[in-house]
Design a protein around this motif. Structure first.
Motif, short mmCIF file in Angstrom:
data_model
loop_
_atom_site.label_atom_id
_atom_site.label_comp_id
_atom_site.label_asym_id
_atom_site.label_seq_id
_atom_site.Cartn_x
_atom_site.Cartn_y
_atom_site.Cartn_z
N ASP A 167 8.36 36.57 38.53
CA ASP A 167 8.87 36.13 39.72
C ASP A 167 7.26 34.44 39.71
O ASP A 167 8.44 33.38 39.59
N ILE A 168 6.29 34.24 39.46
CA ILE A 168 5.83 33.22 39.13
C ILE A 168 6.19 32.38 37.92
O ILE A 168 6.42 31.09 38.14
N VAL A 169 6.84 32.98 36.69
CA VAL A 169 6.38 31.98 35.70
C VAL A 169 8.48 31.49 36.10
O VAL A 169 8.24 30.48 36.05
N LEU A 170 8.70 32.04 37.03
CA LEU A 170 10.86 31.62 37.17
C LEU A 170 10.79 30.48 38.04
O LEU A 170 10.88 29.28 38.36
N GLN A 171 9.61 30.92 38.61
CA GLN A 171 9.15 29.67 39.87
C GLN A 171 8.31 28.94 39.40
O GLN A 171 9.72 27.07 39.94
N VAL A 172 7.81 28.31 38.35
CA VAL A 172 7.71 27.23 37.79
C VAL A 172 8.27 26.12 37.40
O VAL A 172 8.58 25.33 37.50
N LEU A 173 9.34 27.40 36.62
CA LEU A 173 10.51 26.74 35.65
C LEU A 173 11.54 26.49 35.97
O LEU A 173 12.84 26.54 35.55
N ASN A 174 12.24 26.94 37.61
CA ASN A 174 13.31 27.03 38.05
C ASN A 174 14.10 27.63 37.85
O ASN A 174 15.22 27.34 37.86
N SER A 177 16.56 35.30 38.23
CA SER A 177 16.91 36.36 37.07
C SER A 177 18.48 36.39 37.83
O SER A 177 18.18 37.02 39.55
N GLU A 178 18.64 37.90 37.20
CA GLU A 178 19.39 38.68 37.80
C GLU A 178 19.40 40.73 37.07
O GLU A 178 19.79 40.18 35.57
N GLN A 179 19.57 41.53 37.61
CA GLN A 179 19.09 42.63 36.92
C GLN A 179 20.33 43.84 37.67
O GLN A 179 20.76 43.46 38.66
N GLU A 180 20.51 44.46 36.14
CA GLU A 180 21.73 45.05 36.22
C GLU A 180 21.48 46.12 35.38
O GLU A 180 21.18 46.19 34.02
N GLY A 181 21.02 47.44 36.20
CA GLY A 181 20.62 48.37 35.63
C GLY A 181 19.19 48.54 34.77
O GLY A 181 18.29 47.95 35.75
N ASN A 182 18.77 48.12 34.06
CA ASN A 182 17.56 48.21 33.13
C ASN A 182 17.55 46.82 32.07
O ASN A 182 16.79 46.53 31.38
N VAL A 183 18.67 46.08 32.81
CA VAL A 183 18.85 44.67 31.50
C VAL A 183 18.82 43.70 32.72
O VAL A 183 19.19 43.55 34.35
N ILE A 184 17.47 42.61 32.57
CA ILE A 184 17.19 41.58 33.60
C ILE A 184 17.86 40.01 32.38
O ILE A 184 17.34 39.81 31.38
N ARG A 185 18.02 39.69 33.10
CA ARG A 185 18.89 38.39 32.29
C ARG A 185 18.39 37.66 33.46
O ARG A 185 18.57 37.82 34.89
N ILE A 186 17.97 36.67 32.24
CA ILE A 186 17.37 35.04 33.43
C ILE A 186 18.30 34.16 32.60
O ILE A 186 18.66 34.11 31.76
N SER A 187 18.20 33.37 33.37
CA SER A 187 19.02 31.90 33.25
C SER A 187 18.82 31.05 34.20
O SER A 187 17.78 30.96 35.33
N THR A 188 19.39 29.51 34.13
CA THR A 188 19.05 28.57 35.26
C THR A 188 19.13 28.79 36.53
O THR A 188 20.41 29.45 36.77
N VAL A 189 18.86 28.23 37.47
CA VAL A 189 19.76 27.81 38.97
C VAL A 189 21.02 27.79 39.01
O VAL A 189 22.28 28.30 39.35
N LYS A 190 21.15 26.46 37.81
CA LYS A 190 22.43 25.49 38.08
C LYS A 190 23.79 26.59 38.07
O LYS A 190 24.43 26.78 38.05
N ARG A 191 22.76 27.01 36.81
CA ARG A 191 23.98 28.20 35.92
C ARG A 191 24.52 29.56 36.71
O ARG A 191 25.81 29.99 36.34
#
Length: 579
Positions: A167-174, A177-191
């Protein structure tokens, strides 16, 4: 630089005191990362120079009330609030532990507690993809980053959960994340926001082509028209009837979709819902929750009317007559006036036939009700006569009327109790009446009357709560006709009203009083100037005194009745076995 770190509770907050070496305090700066406060000593946040010292304070998830976390950097034992402000976050933000409320810039969000494996990280200008790969290795989850995730991060974390570090890394870089099962998908807030908007438009397009279904919902206890207003949203918007007009997809009302509609069959108390499956399911659930047996309340009332009357009427009548002439043996001895007659003018006569000079009898003393005393005095020669009559009346009465009506009403439904006296008042003539029936002809107007209801009206609306209390909205009115003041021979109405809102327990009694009326009248009439003479003024006047007191008390006792289901079949059972 740091000699000692102490953590203590002070004034309802958690205070972090850092004791530095030497006599001077390096310039501090604080980063507020929602659940983590990082204080940098001697280096600004994001500086190019390497960080020499840093203090990390984290509140993990604990079962305790939320506490406000304050960060202070200074000398040992320093508790001056100014030191906390100088070392705290410059934007006025405050961070609390996970699971508590996080206040930032006037807003508040709720975060989940962290339960991941604790890790320690120390990176300088590390690529974010490498950091995410490391966190995926520790968490044993699959982490997928989109092509627009890029950037470098510098951090040093000691013994923190991996999900908190993520969470700290995601907040620093804006990032988000979205989690579905055991997969976490990370992208920008805009996307991710654009993806959600596209998904919403796709869902709306799917609903636009989804086939419509018709559902018949039988309503047992409630009114189908009322439920239709709730389902269609008319109850909120203030309109009546079924769904009216068109609505856009962004402005749905009620629980139906934009394609849905609802109709009511009042004869069978049935709702006819036409919508896609989601709207039908919502309507069915609403009917299931609202179509329930309504509690009934027994209202026991005692209405007490107490009346006290007192009246006193005193009057006097007297007359005097004087005659001078040859007939009475006392002639004047002159040609004119040869005779003299002096006495009353004939307002009335006493038992001696002497006209009254002062005629002020007791107005209430009449034949069969009152008392009168006559005194007649006269001379032997008949030249003088005096006649006095005293009349008096005093009446006193007490009355009490008790009414004990009992009514049963549903919850939030008004119950009306009336104890009325109906007066029929004759109306003035309205002119000619033409009879249009067989053999009818014009004629004079018949006598018309108007009905005037006077008495007591009591309206009670109970509202039953789940803890055995009943809220009563009461309205009481007591009225009577005043025949002393009329308009076109129609008496005016004297009314007294009271409104009250009371919360009492089931079976308790409340008294509504204060509807009190006291009418006092004291009148005097007589001969001007003479009636005010001290001592003998009563010979020239009559006195009337009246006092009437009316009091109304209402005793109310609400009793919650057990539902009709005790020992009786339900509506569904009656319908099933109707044959």
């Amino acid at each position: 630089m740091i000699h000692e770190i102490r953590v203590a509770r002070h004034a309802g907050k958690i205070r972090l005191t850092v004791e530095v070496r030497g006599d001077s305090v390096p310039t501090p700066s604080v980063d507020n990362l929602s659940d983590t406060v990082i204080a940098f000593l001697g280096e600004p946040t994001g500086g190019k120079q390497p960080v020499r010292e840093q203090v990390v304070f984290t509140r993990r998830a604990v079962e305790q009330p939320p506490v406000e976390t304050a960060s202070a950097v200074g000398r040992p034992g320093q508790s001056d609030p100014r030191a906390a402000r100088s070392a705290g976050a410059g934007d006025g933000s405050a961070a609390t532990g996970r699971g508590s409320e996080i206040q930032r810039g006037g807003g508040a969000v709720t975060r989940q507690p962290y339960h991941g494996q604790h890790v320690s990280l120390d990176f300088k200008d590390a690529d974010v993809h490498n950091v995410l790969r490391l966190l995926a290795e520790v968490s044993k989850l699959n982490i997928v980053a989109t092509d627009d995730v890029r950037g470098k991060v510098t951090l040093r974390l000691f013994d923190v959960p991996w999900d908190q570090a993520l969470d700290i890394v995601l907040q620093v870089l804006n990032l988000e994340s979205e989690q579905e099962g055991n997969v976490i998908r990370i992208s920008t807030v805009k996307r991710l926001r654009e993806e959600r908007e596209e998904l919403q438009r796709a869902q709306e397009a799917a609903r636009a082509v989804e086939p419509l279904h018709v559902e018949y919902l039988k309503v047992n206890y409630a009114k189908a028209t009322k439920l239709a207003e709730i389902i269609s949203g008319a109850a909120r918007s203030g309109t009546t009837g079924s769904r009216q007009g068109t609505r856009s997809a962004e402005a749905e009302t009620g629980i139906l979709t934009t394609r849905g509609s609802v109709f009511v069959d009042e004869f069978s108390n049935t709702l006819i819902v036409r919508d896609i499956q989601r709207g039908i399911d919502n309507s069915r659930e609403l009917v299931r929750r609202l179509d329930v047996q309504t509690p009934q309340v027994l209202i026991e009332s005692n209405i007490v009317e107490a009346t006290t009357d007192f009246a006193r009427d005193l009057g006097v009548q007297w007359g005097y007559r004087y005659l001078a002439g040859p007939n009475t043996g006392n002639p004047t001895g002159v040609n004119f006036p040869g005779r003299i007659g002096f006495g009353g003018s004939g307002l009335g006569t006493g038992t001696g036939g002497v006209p009254f000079i002062a005629d002020f009898p007791a107005a209430s003393a009449v034949t069969g009700a009152g008392t009168a005393l006559d005194l007649a005095l006269g001379s032997i020669d008949g030249s003088q006569a005096l006649d006095i009559r005293l009349s008096a009346l005093e009446s006193e009465g007490k009355g009490r009327v008790i009414s004990r009506p009992r009514v049963v009403t549903l919850n939030n439904v008004a119950a009306t109790i009336k104890s009325l006296t109906i007066l029929r008042v004759k109306l003035p003539s309205t002119g000619t009446v033409i009879n249009t029936g067989a053999g009818g002809a014009a004629g004079s107007a018949s006598t018309a009357t108007e009905k005037i209801e006077t008495g007591i009206i009591l309206i009670v609306t109970p509202q039953v709560s789940s803890d055995g209390f009943v809220m009563l909205d009461m309205f009481a009115k007591s009225s009577q006709a005043d025949f002393t003041h009329t308009v076109d021979d129609i008496p005016t109405e004297i009314s007294r009203e009271a409104n009250s809102h009371i919360l009492i327990k089931d079976g308790q009694t409340v008294v509504l009083g204060g509807i009190y009326r006291d009418v006092m009248a004291d009148s005097s009439s007589g001969i001007p100037y003479f009636r005010d003479i001290p001592g003998i003024g009563w010979l020239f006047r009559t006195n009337t005194k009246a006092d009437r007191r009316e009091d109304l008390l209402v005793f109310l006792t609400p009793r919650i009745m057990s539902g009709p289901h005790q020992g009786l079949p339900t509506a569904e059972e009656l319908w099933t076995h109707r044959q």
